[in-house]
Design a protein around this motif. Structure first.
Motif, short mmCIF file in Angstrom:
data_model
loop_
_atom_site.label_atom_id
_atom_site.label_comp_id
_atom_site.label_asym_id
_atom_site.label_seq_id
_atom_site.Cartn_x
_atom_site.Cartn_y
_atom_site.Cartn_z
N ARG A 256 0.52 -1.32 0.49
CA ARG A 256 -0.31 0.21 -0.19
C ARG A 256 -0.04 1.08 -0.12
NH1 ARG A 256 -4.21 1.04 4.68
NH2 ARG A 256 -5.32 -0.97 4.22
N GLU A 257 1.97 0.91 0.58
CA GLU A 257 3.18 2.66 0.69
C GLU A 257 3.49 2.61 -0.23
OE1 GLU A 257 2.49 -0.44 2.89
OE2 GLU A 257 1.75 0.93 4.65
N GLU A 258 3.91 1.50 -1.60
CA GLU A 258 4.20 1.43 -3.08
C GLU A 258 3.47 2.20 -3.69
OE1 GLU A 258 7.60 -1.92 -1.81
OE2 GLU A 258 5.57 -2.43 -3.15
N LYS A 259 2.01 1.79 -3.50
CA LYS A 259 1.47 1.82 -4.50
C LYS A 259 0.71 3.61 -4.15
CE LYS A 259 -1.12 -2.18 -5.31
NZ LYS A 259 -2.10 -3.21 -5.00
N GLU A 260 0.58 3.87 -2.95
CA GLU A 260 0.80 5.30 -2.52
C GLU A 260 2.16 6.41 -2.93
OE1 GLU A 260 0.02 5.41 1.61
OE2 GLU A 260 -1.86 4.73 1.68
N ALA A 261 3.76 5.72 -2.33
CA ALA A 261 4.14 6.23 -3.37
C ALA A 261 5.02 6.63 -5.01
CB ALA A 261 5.44 5.89 -3.27
N ILE A 262 4.17 6.09 -5.64
CA ILE A 262 3.55 5.96 -7.17
C ILE A 262 2.22 6.98 -7.50
CG2 ILE A 262 2.52 4.83 -9.03
CD1 ILE A 262 3.95 2.38 -7.74
N ALA A 263 1.07 7.40 -6.81
CA ALA A 263 0.33 7.97 -6.83
C ALA A 263 0.78 9.45 -6.59
CB ALA A 263 -0.78 7.11 -5.88
N THR A 264 1.58 9.81 -6.11
CA THR A 264 2.89 10.93 -5.47
C THR A 264 3.07 11.28 -6.26
OG1 THR A 264 2.48 10.50 -3.01
CG2 THR A 264 3.53 13.01 -3.77
N ALA A 265 4.36 10.53 -6.96
CA ALA A 265 5.46 10.53 -8.34
C ALA A 265 3.80 11.01 -9.53
CB ALA A 265 5.82 8.99 -8.18
N LEU A 266 2.90 10.14 -9.75
CA LEU A 266 2.19 10.56 -10.98
C LEU A 266 1.89 11.81 -10.67
CD1 LEU A 266 0.37 7.40 -11.52
CD2 LEU A 266 2.65 7.50 -13.35
N GLY A 267 1.13 11.76 -9.56
CA GLY A 267 0.44 14.12 -9.22
C GLY A 267 -0.63 14.39 -10.50
N ASN A 268 -0.30 14.74 -11.16
CA ASN A 268 -1.51 15.20 -12.09
C ASN A 268 -0.76 14.67 -13.39
OD1 ASN A 268 -3.37 16.95 -10.89
ND2 ASN A 268 -2.56 18.41 -9.93
N PHE A 269 -0.64 14.00 -13.58
CA PHE A 269 0.25 13.64 -15.31
C PHE A 269 -1.16 13.31 -15.35
CE2 PHE A 269 1.29 10.74 -18.19
CZ PHE A 269 2.54 10.73 -18.48
N THR A 702 11.62 19.77 -20.85
CA THR A 702 10.84 18.85 -21.55
C THR A 702 10.76 17.52 -20.47
OG1 THR A 702 13.06 17.56 -22.18
CG2 THR A 702 11.44 19.34 -23.51
N GLU A 703 11.71 17.62 -18.91
CA GLU A 703 11.12 16.71 -18.04
C GLU A 703 9.55 17.20 -17.33
OE1 GLU A 703 12.21 15.23 -13.92
OE2 GLU A 703 13.88 14.85 -15.82
N GLN A 704 9.55 18.54 -17.27
CA GLN A 704 8.43 18.95 -16.80
C GLN A 704 6.94 19.36 -17.63
OE1 GLN A 704 9.30 23.54 -15.73
NE2 GLN A 704 6.92 23.43 -14.61
N LEU A 705 7.20 19.17 -18.84
CA LEU A 705 5.94 19.35 -19.68
C LEU A 705 5.63 17.40 -19.51
CD1 LEU A 705 7.62 21.16 -22.58
CD2 LEU A 705 6.07 21.91 -21.53
N ALA A 709 0.87 18.39 -15.13
CA ALA A 709 -0.38 18.82 -16.37
C ALA A 709 -0.79 20.49 -16.32
CB ALA A 709 -1.43 18.29 -14.50
N GLU A 710 -0.02 20.91 -15.42
CA GLU A 710 -0.71 22.37 -14.98
C GLU A 710 0.44 22.74 -17.02
OE1 GLU A 710 -2.68 23.88 -13.69
OE2 GLU A 710 -2.87 22.29 -12.23
N THR A 711 1.11 22.67 -16.99
CA THR A 711 1.99 23.33 -18.64
C THR A 711 1.30 23.03 -19.39
OG1 THR A 711 3.01 20.82 -18.06
CG2 THR A 711 4.04 22.66 -17.30
N VAL A 712 0.42 21.99 -19.40
CA VAL A 712 -0.49 22.05 -20.79
C VAL A 712 -1.47 22.71 -21.44
CG1 VAL A 712 -2.31 20.36 -22.02
CG2 VAL A 712 -0.88 19.28 -20.21
#
Length: 834
Positions: A256-269, A702-705, A709-712
């Motif tokens: 569960r902790e690892e999945k939460e870390a993934i969700a945090t890393a994804l952010g608003n992707f 390019t990494e930020q883009l 999601a705000e950069t779209v």
């Protein structure tokens, strides 16, 4: 610190080596013995063949070579086989040496082309060597992935610089070169400088090998639970990679902790496409997918999550051998055979070692693991034998399964042989083409002597050289007969014995070779025709490389429609099958382009190596009013989104660069803007990187883009593109109304239900019978728009048979909501009569 080092006055070998190693030490990097050996040879002026395993730091040796060349005042070239790798190296070297010292030339883009460090595809350097010969402004060449020398279609580009640049210091690099003594002697003979081979099979991160007789799901689960993740599961088709990833979601690899870390890393992707939704579900389980058919932003996302240690398993294809940036501890090959376009065969030693070499991360792992999965029938037999135990009677009764008919099998012995085998010797792939002759003829000096040297002192055996000589003579006579080349009775002021009678763009054989033909073809089009703009697009599309998967999907769809029509017409089965062979993907203007090219080729014989390929992708999208998502869905191309987007990006660049002012129209400008915006909305990186390369002043992260999601950019920001998007959305409804597809109209949302559409349009069809959807129906006179800050009022007038133009679909566009959803959102929509 690099600036300070390059400002130093002493440039002897000791100073170069000490200065560079001091720089690496300051960065916390301790060089391996092989790196030190290679650098010592390079700073002393020797050529180097660096044949060390993956992960042994060849890139750092290349940086040291560039540093030495700069300090000596030499121009240095870095070459790689694929444009993406060239681009990646360009940005990396800009960070180290400064943007003013680094340039890039790939055929698609040229930036700072006079810089002292040039990143280029191998073909760019090869053509430079052909055109300028020994006098070329090149002091050093670093060839990465040199094993491409043996590629059938492209290997000539790795050989030509070795033949034509005798005043150059060479650094040839690859993890899978095999026997290289021939190259060492050859380069020494040509350059007059010693050539050192730095090799060795000892890896900084050693590998362990095993052969798995358990079902693949169990194999993967065991690797993950025994701390051997991340695991890269190698498949030999994209479909198999995705299928495996989806099957693995039934196993809970992440806590569960690892999945939460993934969700945090994804952010608003922003997972904005059909495959995006699948990928989102997979990565949240700790499972990645990586192959060339994916959008670049999705591949980078998987790479980033893997680098952060958030993915346990990545299912991908065997393309990980070249330039892929996925850190992995274990490589699991699902087989040892692949289809090479002609037949299914066992992997070659070079292919196997390229893939296996990716296991083990320097600086992270103390050991890498390579596992090969046994064939399914062998796994099942091992299970049956294990079930029988040690009982001889039971063992005798075991009914061992045989491989399926036609199955190209492999075994533990195949695996052991590949592990022990050295990569196969590199085979020469030299060839003669019209473009090669033209480049040599354009060179100052006696082209006959230059061509004789090229034909008789290459790496081919003598019988093959004779064939190349005869071919060169045939091609030369063709160029003379066509008036493209003129033989001179006396040498000119540059010593030339022949000259070109036409001007050629510098990289004519690489960068849209058919562009001049396109320019000539535009003059054949009728500018007053309602289809003129679409015809210009079709000419451009015919000059682009074929997106094979998409064209096959179009052909499949066309044949499906054709079968339905033939059945309705009562055509018998055998005749249907015969007629079906003639049905292919749409080829607009084929009847114009093919004879036009035959005529044009008469005066441009070097184009015999190319040919226009009529197709309709951009045109199809316009005529069907399709978005990118609709195109992918319509042709079931979820696994090929990246390929489709790259094609659209190529079309966009060609429309911007190739169509001259006199051939352009307002409608074409609108479509070009729409296409560019469509690409940016799907994945901005393809165009942003191109813009950055052609406009170095542009600051683009390019990494930020990719991850913010705000950069779209809002789709309404480009007014011309927004107008085309609205027009497409409106015309889509006109097309469905013309087909009387009431349910499909209702599914588009905003407006009446299916029965409501039918009721609204019943009076129209009582009066006119049909709605036009041809070029006139798309004309600007039937589309009206009144833009405001927050809403746009729009009207699409029907093209009725009588030309009354009294009926229309009227709508109001919600600009803010359209920006939020990335597609046109209507606030109100209705049918208006009178």
């Amino acid at each position: 610190m690099i600036d300070e080092l390059l400002a130093g006055s002493a440039v002897d070998a000791d100073w170069l080596f000490d200065s560079f190693t001091a720089w690496t030490t300051e960065r916390g990097l301790n060089l391996y013995p092989a790196q030190e050996e290679a650098l010592l040879e390079l700073v002393s002026g020797a050529n180097v063949i660096l044949a060390t395993p993956t992960g042994s730091g060849k890139s750092m040796v290349a940086i040291g070579a560039h540093f030495a060349a700069l300090a000596r005042g030499q121009r240095t070239f870095y070459t790689a086989p694929i444009k993406a790798l060239v681009s990646e190296k360009f940005f990396a070297l800009c960070e180290i040496f400064g943007a003013d010292r680094v340039g890039m030339v790939t055929g698609d883009a040229s930036v700072n082309a006079d810089a002292p460090i040039i990143c280029a595809t191998a073909e760019i350097l090869a053509n430079l060597a052909l055109r300028e010969g020994a006098g070329a402004d090149v002091g050093q060449v670093v060839m990465d992935e040199f094993h491409y020398y043996a590629e059938p279609d492209r290997g000539w580009a790795w050989q030509v610089p070795l033949i034509e640049l005798p005043n150059v210091q060479f650094l040839l690099m690859s993890a899978t070169l095999g026997e290289v003594e021939f190259f060492a002697k050859d380069i020494t003979r040509r350059t007059g400088n010693p050539t050192t081979v730095v090799s060795g099979s000892e890896r900084p991160v050693p590998l362990s090998y095993s052969y798995a007789l358990t079902p693949i799901g169990e194999t993967i689960e065991e690797l993950v639970t025994t701390n051997q993740a991340p695991v890269y599961v190698v498949h030999f088709t994209q479909a198999a990679a995705l299928e495996r990833a989806q099957a693995l979601t039934s196993v809970n690899f992440s806590t569960r902790e690892e999945k939460e870390a993934i969700a945090t890393a994804l952010g608003n992707f922003r997972f904005s496409t059909g495959f995006g939704k699948t990928l989102s579900r997979l990565v949240r389980h700790g499972i990645g997918v990586h192959h060339a058919g994916m959008l670049p932003k999705y591949r980078r996302l998987v790479e980033k999550l893997a680098q952060d240690g958030l993915l346990k398993v990545i299912c991908g294809t065997d393309t990980l051998g070249v330039g892929i940036n996925v850190p992995i501890r274990t490589v699991l090959l699902t087989g040892l055979t692949k289809y090479d376009g002609v037949r299914t065969r066992q992997l070659r030693a070079r292919e196997f070692h390229q893939i296996a070499g990716r296991a083990g991360r320097a600086g992270f792992d103390t050991m890498g693991t390579v596992v090969v999965q046994a064939p399914e029938h062998e796994v099942e037999n091992a299970r049956l034998v294990a079930k029988a135990g040690d009982d001889p009677k039971k063992l005798k009764k075991v009914q061992r399964k045989k491989p399926p008919d036609g199955f190209v099998s492999w075994s533990a012995q195949t695996f052991e042989r590949l592990v022990a085998a050295s990569p196969e010797p590199l085979v020469s792939r030299f060839g003669v083409t019209n473009s090669m002759l033209l480049n040599v003829i354009a060179r100052p000096g006696n082209c006959f002597d230059a061509m004789r040297h090229l034909l008789e002192d290459n790496h081919e055996p003598r019988p093959a050289q004779r064939k190349h000589i005869l071919r060169a003579l045939r091609l030369y006579r063709g160029l003379v007969n066509a008036g493209v080349v003129q033989q001179l009775p006396e040498p000119d002021e540059h010593g030339r014995r022949a000259r070109l009678t036409v001007d050629l763009q510098r990289d004519f054989a690489l960068d849209q070779p058919l562009s001049p033909f396109a320019l000539a073809t535009f003059e054949l089009l009728d500018k007053d025709s309602p289809t003129y703009t679409l015809d210009v697009i079709s000419v451009i599309e015919a000059t682009l490389e074929n997106p094979r998967q998409l064209l096959m999907a179009q052909q499949h769809a066309a044949r499906g429609e054709a079968i339905g029509q033939m059945k309705a017409d009562g055509i018998e089965y055998d005749e249907r099958m015969e007629l079906l062979e003639e049905v292919t993907w749409p080829k607009p203007l084929a009847e114009l382009l093919e004879p036009a090219f035959e005529t044009y080729q008469g005066g441009h014989p070097w184009l015999s190596e190319f040919a226009p390929s009529p197709k309709s992708v951009v045109r199809d999208m316009i005529e069907r009013s399709m978005t990118f998502a609709e195109l992918i869905s319509h042709y079931s191309l979820t696994r090929s989104e990246g390929l489709v987007l790259r094609y659209l990006a190529d079309a966009y660049r060609a429309l911007r660069r190739t169509v001259p002012e006199q051939a352009r129209t307002e409608e074409l400008e609108d479509i070009t803007e729409w296409l560019g915006e469509l690409i940016r909305q799907v994945d901005s990186s393809l165009l942003d990187e191109w813009e950055q390369l052609t406009n170095p002043g542009a600051e683009i992260d390019t990494e930020q883009l990719a991850f913010d999601a705000e950069t779209v950019r809002p789709i309404s920001a480009n007014v011309r593109s927004f107008r085309v998007l609205i027009r497409n959305a409106m015309f889509r409804r006109v097309e469905l109304a013309a087909l009387r597809r009431w349910e499909s109209l209702a599914e588009l949302g905003t407006g009446p239900d299916a029965q409501g559409w039918e009721d609204l349009l019943a009076p129209y069809f009582d009066e006119y019978q049909s709605i036009g959807t041809g070029p006139e129906a798309r004309g600007p006179q039937l589309f009206q728009v009144s833009p405001k800050a927050t809403t746009w009022a729009v009207r699409q007038v029907f093209d009725d048979p009588a030309g009354d133009h009294g009926w229309s679909i009227d709508a109001v566009v919600d600009v803010e909501e359209s920006d939020a959803q990335g597609e046109i959102v209507f606030d109100d929509l209705t049918v208006v009569s009178g």
